[in-house]
Design an enzyme around this catalytic site. Structure first.
Site, mmCIF file in Angstrom:
data_model
loop_
_atom_site.group_PDB
_atom_site.id
_atom_site.type_symbol
_atom_site.label_atom_id
_atom_site.label_comp_id
_atom_site.label_asym_id
_atom_site.label_seq_id
_atom_site.Cartn_x
_atom_site.Cartn_y
_atom_site.Cartn_z
ATOM 1 N N ASP A 47 6.823 4.449 -28.923
ATOM 2 C CA ASP A 47 8.102 4.659 -29.600
ATOM 3 C C ASP A 47 8.187 3.741 -30.816
ATOM 4 O OD1 ASP A 47 8.464 2.233 -28.324
ATOM 5 O OD2 ASP A 47 10.506 2.665 -27.663
ATOM 6 N N ASP A 80 9.460 0.900 -31.714
ATOM 7 C CA ASP A 80 9.196 -0.542 -31.684
ATOM 8 C C ASP A 80 8.097 -0.904 -30.695
ATOM 9 O OD1 ASP A 80 10.730 0.058 -29.441
ATOM 10 O OD2 ASP A 80 11.794 -1.855 -29.465
ATOM 11 N N ASP A 137 7.628 -0.763 -27.506
ATOM 12 C CA ASP A 137 7.814 -1.329 -26.166
ATOM 13 C C ASP A 137 7.722 -0.246 -25.095
ATOM 14 O OD1 ASP A 137 10.235 -0.020 -26.535
ATOM 15 O OD2 ASP A 137 11.488 -1.739 -25.993
ATOM 16 N N SER A 196 14.534 1.415 -31.186
ATOM 17 C CA SER A 196 13.588 1.840 -30.174
ATOM 18 C C SER A 196 13.164 3.298 -30.346
ATOM 19 C CB SER A 196 14.188 1.581 -28.789
ATOM 20 O OG SER A 196 13.230 1.658 -27.776
#
Length: 412
Positions: free
Chosen positions: A234, A236, A238, A94
């Protein structure tokens, strides 16, 4: 939990997350859920080796696995449910720096594992039994399908707001953080008619989240003066940070997103600013809080029927099962084209992190410090991070600086 933190299994590669852990997680997933799974990853250098170990564990356990390559976490959540997979896994840490990695795991409905399933998975990771073998490994695509999903969701939101879903003439700057947003985010905004430029979109993982992305939006903010919208994702994708003439806090973004869902319940966390709660009450809405983590937000949304939830950190769940930074950025673009983003005057919060090896401070000491600080601030949260070796402190209203200093001294 032995392996799971706030958001999946995560740690520095070679220490908290290794090929052995990934392999055992694959074997355990095969034993717990069986069937067929999908695996995506962000751009981290350690991603391919962990992907290989995870896939080996899955196939040795008798499950089939489809390797989707570099895709955002919300894409894996969507594809898991849409394509009827038994489970999905995103290999990502993340917002953490490049040396970290991890496993985010989704059930067949696209929601993250509840605590009961995490406990079961940890049990089987340490007691996986004999290898059954026989699982198949294939390569599959998913970006085009995820893009179609995003376009459909944007059209739905535009209809809800009573405006067009086209962004012709809008100038958009996308800071992809060197991560998984690098391709699909630009494709989405281009398809919507925006004039799109990107930052940190050509990284190969060595610079993921380094001086860029949702935790470091300074470069995006600096360059966004001539753009209608700036968005920093960020690793990934999400999570997102929004800039439109100025930087908007996560609670301000949540307040604006309620324009798509102007009734009912919104799910926040213990970190959500009290000003949002008061503002929603003025509109006849209510805010309910849960613990930090979009897994907890998603679970409570499902239990209460809420269509909107999120965290001040930039995770926003808009009528789905997982935080989606790209969809959230597109929703903000729709609002900018429909009168701009509204301001929310938040109560002053002070947030600090104190390094911790997670063994030197008892839970009682943390709670005692938290309770003592409530004499000075209106709201206080002291919690161990589930993603990094730190104690996170938040104090809101009253004398938040004094509250934080009191906690620092108590934990010294």
């Amino acid at each position: 939990m032995k392996y799971f933190g706030t958001d999946g299994i995560r740690g520095v590669y070679g220490e908290g997350i290794t090929e052995d852990i990934a392999y055992r997680a694959g074997r355990a997933l095969a034993r717990l859920f069986g069937g067929r799974g999908i695996v995506g990853r962000d751009t981290r250098i350690s991603g391919p080796v962990l992907e290989s170990a995870l896939a080996a564990g899955l196939t040795d356990g008798g499950a089939d696995v489809c390797l989707a390559g570099v895709l955002p976490t919300p894409a894996i959540a969507h594809l898991t449910s849409k394509r009827g997979f038994s489970f999905g896994v995103e290999i990502s840490a993340s917002h953490n720096p490049p040396e970290y990695n991890g496993l985010k795991i989704f059930m067949s409905d696209g929601y993250k594992l509840p605590v009961s399933a995490q406990s079961a998975l940890e049990y089987y990771m340490d007691d996986v039994g004999r290898a059954g073998g026989g699982g198949l490994k294939t390569v599959c695509s998913g970006e085009d399908e995820y893009l179609d999903y995003l376009l459909g969701r944007v059209r739905e939101l535009a209809r809800t707001a009573g405006r067009t879903d086209k962004l012709e003439g809008m100038r958009v700057l996308l800071d992809c953080g060197g991560g998984a947003a690098s391709s699909v985010a630009a494709r989405l905004f281009d398809a919507l008619g925006a004039k799109t430029e990107t930052l940190c979109a050509d990284c190969r993982g060595e610079c993921i989240n380094v001086r860029c992305g949702a935790l470091h939006p300074e470069k995006m903010c600096e360059k966004s003066a001539d753009f209608d919208l700036g968005a920093s994702f960020d690793g990934d994708a999400d999570r997102v940070v929004i800039f439109s003439k100025r930087l908007y806090g996560g609670d301000e973004v949540m307040y604006n997103l309620t324009r798509f869902y102007p009734y009912g319940t919104v799910v926040g966390t213990v970190m959500t600013n009290s000003a949002l709660e008061r503002k929603l009450a003025e509109k006849g809405m209510r805010l309910i809080r849960t613990d930090v983590g979009d897994r907890n937000v998603g679970e409570l949304m499902r239990l209460t029927g809420a269509e909107l939830g999120g965290e001040p950190s930039g995770h926003f769940i808009i009528g789905g099962s997982a935080g989606d930074g790209i969809l959230s950025a597109a929703a903000c673009a729709l609002l900018i084209g429909d009168g701009g983003l509204y301001r929310l005057q938040c109560d002053r919060q002070v947030m600090v992190n104190i390094p911790s090896d997670k063994t030197d401070l008892s839970e009682k000491k943390l709670r005692d410090a938290e309770n003592a600080a409530r004499r000075l601030a209106n709201r206080v949260v002291v919690r161990r991070s589930g993603t990094e070796p730190v104690i996170r402190i938040m104090a809101e209203g009253g004398d938040p600086d004094g509250a934080v200093e009191l906690i620092r001294n108590a934990l010294a």
